[in-house]
Design a protein around this motif. Sequence first.
Motif, PDB file in Angstrom:
ATOM      1  N   ASP A   1       0.842  -1.196   0.000  1.00 18.27           N
ATOM      2  CA  ASP A   1       0.000   0.000   0.000  1.00 18.27           C
ATOM      3  C   ASP A   1       0.878   1.248   0.000  1.00 18.27           C
ATOM      4  O   ASP A   1       1.707   1.424   0.893  1.00 18.27           O
ATOM      5  CB  ASP A   1      -0.897  -0.034   1.241  1.00 18.27           C
ATOM      6  N   PRO A   2       0.722   2.145  -0.980  1.00 17.25           N
ATOM      7  CA  PRO A   2       1.528   3.373  -0.974  1.00 17.25           C
ATOM      8  C   PRO A   2       1.238   4.272   0.225  1.00 17.25           C
ATOM      9  O   PRO A   2       2.055   5.140   0.549  1.00 17.25           O
ATOM     10  CB  PRO A   2       1.117   4.063  -2.283  1.00 17.25           C
ATOM     11  N   LYS A   3       0.127   4.044   0.904  1.00 20.33           N
ATOM     12  CA  LYS A   3      -0.205   4.830   2.083  1.00 20.33           C
ATOM     13  C   LYS A   3       0.464   4.287   3.340  1.00 20.33           C
ATOM     14  O   LYS A   3       0.423   4.911   4.399  1.00 20.33           O
ATOM     15  CB  LYS A   3      -1.725   4.851   2.264  1.00 20.33           C
ATOM     16  N   ARG A   4       1.102   3.130   3.266  1.00 18.99           N
ATOM     17  CA  ARG A   4       1.668   2.470   4.441  1.00 18.99           C
ATOM     18  C   ARG A   4       2.697   3.346   5.142  1.00 18.99           C
ATOM     19  O   ARG A   4       3.556   3.944   4.508  1.00 18.99           O
ATOM     20  CB  ARG A   4       2.317   1.136   4.028  1.00 18.99           C
ATOM     21  N   ASP A   5       2.612   3.384   6.474  1.00 22.20           N
ATOM     22  CA  ASP A   5       3.616   4.075   7.269  1.00 22.20           C
ATOM     23  C   ASP A   5       4.968   3.391   7.095  1.00 22.20           C
ATOM     24  O   ASP A   5       5.047   2.150   7.117  1.00 22.20           O
ATOM     25  CB  ASP A   5       3.243   4.060   8.751  1.00 22.20           C
TER      26      ASP A   5
END
Length: 621
Positions: free
Chosen positions: A474-478
């Motif tokens: 996920d590109p949103k992953r921390d």
Amino acid sequence: MKSKILLTAILGTLFFGSCSDVLDRPSLTTAEDDTYWNSEEKVRLYANDFYTNFFVGYGLGYGETAYTPNSNYMFNDDGVIKSTQGQFSRSVPTSKGSTSEGLMWESQFTGPTWNFAWIRKSNAMLDRINDRMSGVLTEEQKNHWLGVGRFFRGLEYARLVNVFGDVPYHEHEVKNTDKDELYKDRTPRNEVMNHVYDDFKFALQHVRLNDGDQYLNRYIVASFVSRWALFEGSWQKYHYKNNEQARKFFDLAVESADMVIKSGKYQIVTDFRSLFGSTNLIGAKDVILYRKYDAGQGVTHSVASTCNMNSPTDQGPNLDLIKAFICTDGKDWKTSGVANAKDFSLSNLIKTRDSRFEASFYQKPTPMAKSCYLYVTKFIPRSALEYLKTGGTPAPEFQGDKNTTGYPVMRYAEVLLNWIEAKAEIQTLGGPAVVQSDIDLSVNQIRNRPIADEAKALGVVPTAPMKLSSLNDDPKRDSDVPALLWELRRERRMEFAFEFSRIIDLRRWKKLNYMDTDANPDLLTGTWVNFPTEAKGELVAANKDKLRVKTADGSFVVFDGTNASKMVGFFYPKENKGRLPFLNIPNVNPYLSPIGTNQIIDYANKGYKLTQTEGWPSTNN
């Protein structure tokens, strides 16, 4: 074995009479106490009093004390309120239960206040068994009931620590005359939780595998141990950086969940919506513990009524939650290869997202959900909404406080997700790696649950299995969260939306920044609405300058009476206001709740010191 929790008159309440300002402890100095402890049945009656405190279900009547879709359980990054969002406390309250000086997060979900009545009650039970029942109970009976008492004591201390951090630890009943014990200061968190660890281990060994259909058993114990051990392991890792203590509790979470899994008693065999819409969960292999409601006994609730599509609500899911649902190929919406994955119309989301999306929400945008146009229907049976096709109103049992749908207090799916997350955390601490068979046993078993025929008719399909060899990225992953843990956290979010979990999860992961509405405008945004085709009736003069949408490019369109064709986008009412800053503010610790200044003053007046919660000032500034 399933457990039904029925509201009954419990003899043990005779011992819950007088309370002190310090421990709110039940009196056990009466004549009844001297003659009470003479049989196993008396111990059982006393222990039954714990059930409705710890396993509240949907609560009773209009008193919603369970994890349900109302304003309390929207206090996380899943929900939005048509108002200013719920606030973290920014000041110390006056008294232990006060929220008049700002909402304390612990008031936003079912959890204890600074009150030790249930510790007192469990210690009294343990002391009486040890001191008075050696010739009454067999060794097996004694160990079982000591296990029950220690489980409830450990459970309450885990909950108290969850809210306040360090708390005074009492191993035995505290007498009125023992002022030093009554007014002892906080015990360090690790010391308290090591006692909890020992209590849980004892209970896991000695509580009966089966004590009857209405009573605590070892699998129920193990399920709750998996929950609270996972919480403590996470707290130790992310807040205290104490990997040794973290590993200890992660191992306990795995051990306890293993006990449930290896029993072979439980499976994921029921479609998602039916878990919350049934009046009888007897025999449901997905459910380890449930609360049953019975109109004939006057034991009803009002939670299904909040999902009946006949009652407008100011609360609802936000766009951040909508975007979190995985696509049917197991990928996030930005990287998914599913056709139309970026189309956020509800009819398309139902077809392209994990089946839990359709099972949780009404299939069309509706002004009944005033904050977001997406209405939660998770906690009502599908059949109860049939009236929408024919007209009329919901059946009487789905209006007001007459609901009798049962509540799955502990689900097998939670045990599986606790287990796999703990194993993934252990891997980050240098332990054994998670393997595909672990994923198949947990996440993929949940993803493969049956889909209701009504959902299939709308185009719902199963989500692809999770594969370690091609894990979603996920590109949103921390950046500080490995991909596996990120996806396991997503599974929890989809599985437990509007239940018990989200605010506790954010806290244990040290991720309350997800609730910052300034940083994340999706927290205040609702679902996609094509007003001209899906809600044309709302485009009337009375709604001029009131309706607003946010388009895909982030610009706002306000209905001005002439621009109906442009009213297509994510619903974003002007009334949805952000919350005040709560992170990085001196003397404000949003992760733990403060205790009231009155408690500190009371201790001082008696010559004792009570330390304020870590990160909060001792007095109001």
